[in-house]
Write a protein that holds these residues in place. Sequence first.
Motif: not given
Lengths: 358, 268
Positions: A75-76, A90, A101-102, A104-106, A149-150, A153, B169, B174-178, B187
């Motif tokens: 998914x990531x 969350x 949230x998303x 930070x992974x970018x 949030x969605x 990203x 959750x 995971x879709x957000x990049x984790x 989480x």
Amino acid sequence: MTGTPGLEFKGIAKRYGSIAAVEGFDLTVGRGELLTLLGPSGSGKTTLLKMLAGFEVPDEGDIILNGRSIATLPPAMRNVGMVFQHYALFPHLTVIDNVAYGLRYRGQGKAERRDKAERMLALVRLEGYGHRYPRQLSGGQQQRVAIARALAIEPDVLLMDEPLGALDRQLRLEMEQEIRRLHHELDTTFIYVTHDQEEALTLSDRVAIMRSGKLVGLGAPRSLYEKPPSAFVARFFGNSNLLPVEIIEPGGGKTRVRCLGMEFDMPCGTPGGTPVLIANPSAIEVGASRQNGLRLHALVQDAVFLGELIQLTCMPTEHRSLGPVTVRSPVGSAGVARVGEVVDLSIAFDRLRLVSDE
Amino acid sequence: MKRVARSTGEHAVATATRIVVALTVIFMLLPPALIVLLSFSGEDHLAFPPRSWGFRQYLALANSEYWLDAIWTSIKIAVPVAILSTLIGLGAGLAIHRSRLHGRGALSFAGITPLIVPVSAYAVAIYGLFAKLGLIADFTGMVIAHTILAVPISLILFDSAMSALKPELELVAMTLGASRRQAWTSITLRLLMPTFGASAVFAFLTSFDEAVLVNFLGGGVFVTLPKGIFDAVRFGVDPLVAAIATILIAVTAALAAVTVAIQRRTRA
């Protein structure tokens, strides 16, 4: 809707044990299109969404997103945004941290993330709510946060799984407008899953109707509503009268049929399986007695005010086996009758549709 | 505001309810209240009401090597029990909620059977086994035995915390990049933190309060706090026991209160 294909499903199949959740599914979604997957529960729409998000891997076929095969990516790695029915915020993070949230992974810095998250909150009209916790927001606000949030990203496609299912009616209508507005402002492809036909008709550029894991109807809301391609679609929209019909003379471009004791030609090929005639409630005229159409005497049993329209439920006085016929006429037109009245109903032959009742 | 007149029947029921509630509260709270009161007795023997008051019992306690040793022994056993029980509870919770393990439903039942089986019956069974393994009067043996008693509490805490965690959750993270592991740590693990605390506290208290197994399996070597109290009242009533009991009550209540407060504050 734009012409460039953004998302393609190619021969997707997914089985759980011996049960096929999705089978032989082909669909191309235009870049920036808002497409609804509509179907009863268990029709496979959520399974499709899971495969798109990367929570499931298809047994067969491929998914192409902006020219890249994503069917087996985690998914990531997909750049796909997801909004769940129950928000899935969350609970231990504030609204702003949820939205960020998303990011930070970018590889974005803290200030940059905050900034972006603030802009996303403004986009969903929740400025000033950043420091709150999800539990301090109403259901509608929580869903806005989930959408922000969605979208933060900058996904290639935004997936929404019955996002308004947990909201009350008033809020649902508001959020429908909100989702349409967001879709207009962004050029992101939206895939929207619902079992609510009204929602699908209001929101979508195109609706894909699913049944038992297969695509059974695809088109713009209006054309699907007015010209359902099958009895299943007509029943699903819950608005059509289905009349039993007998084929007198089958053909490729013209079919001679008999219905309600009248014999006439339908300008279409003979469908396979059991044929049925669809009569749209708003195509039925009250009072007029049409020569080139089906005619029926019926007793008005019920009249419901729907705002712009009056919906009549009429019981035929002959051909009683048909069951009640639904008629919709504009308020103030000649087609408004009182309960208890016997009226003449008619529908022009060319407003009928001959389809298969599979 | 309009007052609704109540019938005599309703009135009688309301009065009866009040009396029952009052009696229940008194019945529950009177013994600990008396103990606390007695701990401030200034006498060298137990009598009620004491003729004089003071901190005599607490001073005696602070100077008693026997009791300080007992407290230290209790803590030495209770800390590893708290850690082990929490880890086992977490593992069992994960097996029940996150695996496709066959018979994981049975696991959640099996895990709480120590709550159902009488402790003395357990003690007899464990005694037979430990005698063969040389674990009687042994530190490891004490820790194992107490851990068995504490695991159901940890399991119940993790079980209920994990059933309240929505699997979406982690999916949305995971879709957000984790990655799967990042989603789990940022989480799920984060949301389970209060449960770790509660599990450790209640497992600690289970061991700290335990008076049956230590008698069976301690071989007279381990004098924990409850064991010390047990021996003390057997050989005569020392008012010092009231001071120890008061400390025990205070520590238990404080830890439980802190745990409840943390859980309430972090609840979603």
